[in-house]
Design a protein around this motif. Structure first.
Motif, PDB file in Angstrom:
ATOM      1  N   GLU A 109       0.768  -1.164   0.093  1.00  0.00           N
ATOM      2  CA  GLU A 109       0.243  -0.186  -0.005  1.00  0.00           C
ATOM      3  C   GLU A 109       1.048   1.158   0.127  1.00  0.00           C
ATOM      4  O   GLU A 109       0.663   2.251  -0.948  1.00  0.00           O
ATOM      5  CB  GLU A 109      -0.901   0.068   1.122  1.00  0.00           C
ATOM      6  N   ARG A 110       1.884   1.141   0.900  1.00  0.00           N
ATOM      7  CA  ARG A 110       2.843   2.525   0.917  1.00  0.00           C
ATOM      8  C   ARG A 110       3.660   2.643  -0.236  1.00  0.00           C
ATOM      9  O   ARG A 110       3.778   3.748  -0.828  1.00  0.00           O
ATOM     10  CB  ARG A 110       3.796   2.323   2.087  1.00  0.00           C
ATOM     11  N   ARG A 111       3.926   1.370  -0.968  1.00  0.00           N
ATOM     12  CA  ARG A 111       4.730   1.204  -2.166  1.00  0.00           C
ATOM     13  C   ARG A 111       3.856   1.990  -3.290  1.00  0.00           C
ATOM     14  O   ARG A 111       4.439   2.737  -4.175  1.00  0.00           O
ATOM     15  CB  ARG A 111       5.327   0.091  -2.545  1.00  0.00           C
ATOM     16  N   LEU A 112       2.544   1.568  -3.368  1.00  0.00           N
ATOM     17  CA  LEU A 112       1.783   1.813  -4.729  1.00  0.00           C
ATOM     18  C   LEU A 112       1.348   3.353  -4.309  1.00  0.00           C
ATOM     19  O   LEU A 112       1.476   4.042  -5.304  1.00  0.00           O
ATOM     20  CB  LEU A 112       0.457   1.059  -4.642  1.00  0.00           C
ATOM     21  N   ASP A 113       1.193   3.851  -3.119  1.00  0.00           N
ATOM     22  CA  ASP A 113       1.245   5.391  -2.990  1.00  0.00           C
ATOM     23  C   ASP A 113       2.366   6.205  -3.503  1.00  0.00           C
ATOM     24  O   ASP A 113       2.181   7.131  -4.197  1.00  0.00           O
ATOM     25  CB  ASP A 113       0.923   5.710  -1.474  1.00  0.00           C
ATOM     26  N   LYS A 114       3.488   5.613  -3.239  1.00  0.00           N
ATOM     27  CA  LYS A 114       4.588   6.251  -3.322  1.00  0.00           C
ATOM     28  C   LYS A 114       4.943   6.049  -4.808  1.00  0.00           C
ATOM     29  O   LYS A 114       5.405   7.151  -5.694  1.00  0.00           O
ATOM     30  CB  LYS A 114       5.781   5.802  -2.818  1.00  0.00           C
ATOM     31  N   ARG A 169       2.847   5.686  -7.502  1.00  0.00           N
ATOM     32  CA  ARG A 169       1.778   6.576  -8.220  1.00  0.00           C
ATOM     33  C   ARG A 169       2.439   8.012  -8.131  1.00  0.00           C
ATOM     34  O   ARG A 169       2.067   8.679  -9.148  1.00  0.00           O
ATOM     35  CB  ARG A 169       0.424   6.661  -7.349  1.00  0.00           C
ATOM     36  N   LYS A 170       2.713   8.500  -7.058  1.00  0.00           N
ATOM     37  CA  LYS A 170       3.358   9.848  -6.917  1.00  0.00           C
ATOM     38  C   LYS A 170       4.509  10.232  -7.728  1.00  0.00           C
ATOM     39  O   LYS A 170       4.910  11.106  -8.393  1.00  0.00           O
ATOM     40  CB  LYS A 170       3.784  10.493  -5.716  1.00  0.00           C
TER      41      LYS A 170
END
Length: 592
Positions: A355-360, A362-363
């Protein structure tokens, strides 16, 4: 031992009781028959005395009286007829076994007066002298009251009769003991035989043989016990099967859970884990400074141990978030109760890295793509303007600018192609040309290809085929692409004088290749992103300025997809200033 068995105890108890009863009965019988023989002898002597008294009253002839007396009395007895206390021996019968009776020898004046004057019967046992046995003396008054008749007999006759009776009693007791022994052993064996079968059946139940049945041969309490035992075996089998099914169901649920589960007892010992929890424990063990080699499987990591102590102390659920080997875990721990007593805790671990990786990602994705394209586009624009504006006057200058423009266009094309390849791989549109490959020569060829680069950087590159499989099915070109990327990265990020090891190991189900370097390592916070596109966050692993080969940060992402396309997995372990290890595992398919 026989005496410790039920047969021995029951047999000994019955025999002891019978022997005790026979002992008491024998003593009583011996005493009874001893008195009985004495009384019967006294009665017989009194009857003889009465008969002699009648003879004396009927006849006056001494010789006739004595001859008649010898006929009436027992041969073992002797008769004395006295008419006064002063002259007691008036007549005496014959006997070879007894001496003659003398005055004051066995009879006192008191005895004579008791019989002659008072008319009472005399019953007395006396010793004749020191050398002979005792005698039994009875006396009765004559019918004319002018004298008395005394009859005496040796006690030897009574003793012989008593001894004969004693022998008969002891013989009967011995026969009774023998019969009791046989009967008790037979009875105890018959009673304990079903119990022995029940013991054997109980042992079989303890070994897991729940189909064991005890034969019912009687309909008494032991038969009912056998019926209850068989019923217990059936119920136990039913409950064990139910528990096994429930355990398998619970185990299946735990294995299929995406979140990790760890069950801990009150002493802090790990009882149950599932694969996600094992993954966390393995990473925690690798990350810890010191590992307890005695109980590595049950050692509780420090963060969970602190949380566990807090939960046990407060008896309330608690939550924490920790990072291990670059992966972020959220841990929720709740106490386990046994009625009102806290018997342990259960921890649920959720891996929040994706989840944290996907957020990062995506940015960062747009920024990374823009960053990678900005430089070559700027160079294309600048050099093309130089050509258009005739800044390059000579042909050689124009050719040089054209070559730069061509290289940058190739770089843009390589970036676009790798992005397209990566997109196809992630979409599952990758094609593999699987063939049977001899592993050791294949790996030696790849390692030899990098020996020149390693020598230039003064890095020792070596292959360690510890347990190398002989033949394995895979796509050699794709796996070579993976190994090329891993070995090239390891050499480039290892300082001169360091070493790079390619380690091969295998098991029955899979084979593993690890590329281990002694470089500067990767920061923990960057580990979750090494297999993502455009990963260049770790400054220690950036290229040196003198390196000619340009990369776009897609090599590890492509390597991951190639390994997963073969049905394998790829991992990384690293510690700062201690080196990095990339390892991938592929399923094995040995050929005959």
């Amino acid at each position: 031992m026989f005496w410790r068995s039920v047969v021995g105890k029951l047999w000994f108890t019955i025999l002891f009781l019978v022997c005790f009863v026979l002992f008491i009965l024998t003593i009583l019988l011996l005493k009874f028959f001893e008195n009985y023989h004495v009384i019967e002898a006294e009665k017989a002597l009194l009857q003889t005395a009465s008969k002699v008294s009648e003879v004396v009253d009927q006849y006056n002839d001494r010789d006739l009286v004595l001859s008649t007396t010898n006929l009436v009395k027992d041969p073992t007895s002797r008769v004395v007829i006295a008419f006064s206390k002063d002259d007691a021996l008036v007549a005496d019968s014959d006997s070879d076994q007894l001496p003659k009776l003398k005055k004051n020898w066995s009879l006192t004046d008191q005895d004579l007066s008791k019989v002659m004057d008072n008319g009472e019967d005399l019953k007395k046992i006396s010793n004749m002298d020191d050398s002979q046995s005792g005698v039994m003396i009875v006396g009765t008054q004559l019918e004319n009251k002018k004298g008395a008749v005394f009859v005496y007999q040796s006690l030897v006759t009574v003793e012989e009769t008593s001894q004969h009776t004693t022998k008969i009693i002891f013989l009967g007791a011995g026969i009774a003991i023998i019969l009791t022994t046989i009967f008790a052993f037979f009875l105890s064996t018959r009673i304990t035989s079903p119990l022995i079968k029940m013991r054997e059946g109980a042992l079989e139940l303890a070994r897991g043989e729940f189909n064991t049945k005890i034969p019912i041969v009687t309909h008494d309490e032991i038969g009912e016990l056998a019926m209850a035992f068989n019923r217990m075996g059936r119920q136990l089998k039913y409950h064990i099967n139910a528990l096994s099914q429930e355990k398998e169901q619970l185990s299946g649920i735990l294995r299929s859970m995406a979140d990790g589960v760890i069950t801990i007892n009150r002493k802090g010992k790990i009882l149950i884990t599932n694969p996600p929890a094992d993954q966390y424990l393995d990473a925690s063990t690798f990350d810890s400074e010191s590992v307890d080699s005695d109980e590595p499987a049950f050692k509780l990591p420090a963060p969970i141990n602190e949380l566990f102590s807090k939960v046990i102390e407060n008896e309330k659920a608690s939550m924490t978030e920790i990072t291990v080997q670059g992966r972020t875990w959220v841990i929720i721990m709740t106490p386990l109760y046994d009625n009102d007593y806290v018997r342990g805790a259960v921890a649920v671990l959720r891996d929040m890295t994706d989840e944290r990786r996907l957020d990062k990602l995506r940015k960062d994705f747009i920024a990374n793509v823009s960053h990678e394209l900005r430089t070559p586009i700027s160079m294309l624009q600048g050099y093309s303007e130089a050509i258009v504006d005739d800044i390059a006057e000579t042909k050689e200058d124009k050719n040089e600018l054209a070559k730069i423009i061509h290289d940058e266009s190739l770089r843009i094309g390589r970036l676009v192609n790798e992005l397209l390849d990566l997109a196809r791989m992630e979409a599952g549109h990758i094609s593999l040309s699987v063939e049977s490959v001899q592993v050791k020569p294949y790996l030696e060829k790849i390692v030899r290809k990098f020996q020149g680069v390693a020598q230039e950087r003064e890095v020792l590159l070596e292959l360690q085929p510890n347990d190398c499989p002989e033949w394995v099915d895979f796509d050699p070109d794709r796996i070579e692409q993976v190994l090329t990327n891993l070995i090239d990265n390891a050499i480039r990020h290892t300082n001169p004088g360091g070493n790079v090891q390619v380690i091969v190991e295998a098991s029955d189900q899979e084979w593993e290749v690890a590329v281990k370097d002694s470089g500067s390592g990767i920061d923990e916070e960057d580990l979750p992103f090494v297999f993502e596109r455009f990963y260049k966050a770790d400054k220690s692993r950036k290229r040196n300025p003198d390196q000619k080969k340009k990369g776009v940060g897609l090599g590890l992402a492509i390597a991951k997809n190639l390994v997963e396309a073969h049905g394998g997995t790829i991992h990384v372990h690293s510690k700062r200033e201690e080196g990095t290890t990339f390892l991938f595992k592929l399923p094995i398919d040995k050929k005959a």
